[in-house]
Design an enzyme around this catalytic site. Sequence first.
Site, PDB file in Angstrom:
ATOM      1  N   ARG A 281       0.852  -1.240  -0.127  1.00 52.49           N
ATOM      2  CA  ARG A 281      -0.071  -0.077  -0.082  1.00 52.49           C
ATOM      3  C   ARG A 281       0.776   1.382   0.179  1.00 52.49           C
ATOM      4  O   ARG A 281       0.596   2.263  -0.817  1.00 52.49           O
ATOM      5  CB  ARG A 281      -1.071   0.201   1.276  1.00 52.49           C
TER       6      ARG A 281
ATOM      7  N   ASN B 287      -6.199  -2.753   1.823  1.00 52.34           N
ATOM      8  CA  ASN B 287      -5.804  -4.196   2.132  1.00 52.34           C
ATOM      9  C   ASN B 287      -7.397  -4.879   1.961  1.00 52.34           C
ATOM     10  O   ASN B 287      -8.467  -4.250   2.681  1.00 52.34           O
ATOM     11  CB  ASN B 287      -5.257  -4.735   3.295  1.00 52.34           C
TER      12      ASN B 287
END
Length: 94
Positions: free
Chosen positions: A21, A39
Amino acid sequence: MSGLRAVRLQVEGMVQGVGFRWYVLSRAQALGVRGWVRNRDDGSVEVVALATPETIHELIEVVREGPPGADVYGVTVEDISAELVTERSFRIKH
């Protein structure tokens, strides 16, 4: 918002716990992409992005490569309505 393309990417593989990320955040911000990354409970990573078609293509390549330690098995690309991307910049969504 003509001239822009909005996409939802689902990234599968070893993409959680490896800085994925943060990698996407950094690269998307550098490219000037609007949207977010998060996520998912199934172990994948989801990216929603809005930018020019050329920039979206670059972002997809970034996601396919991933950061060191990631192992991307596949990226599903879905075109979505640009109105679904309300962010003014790019962020990590929790």
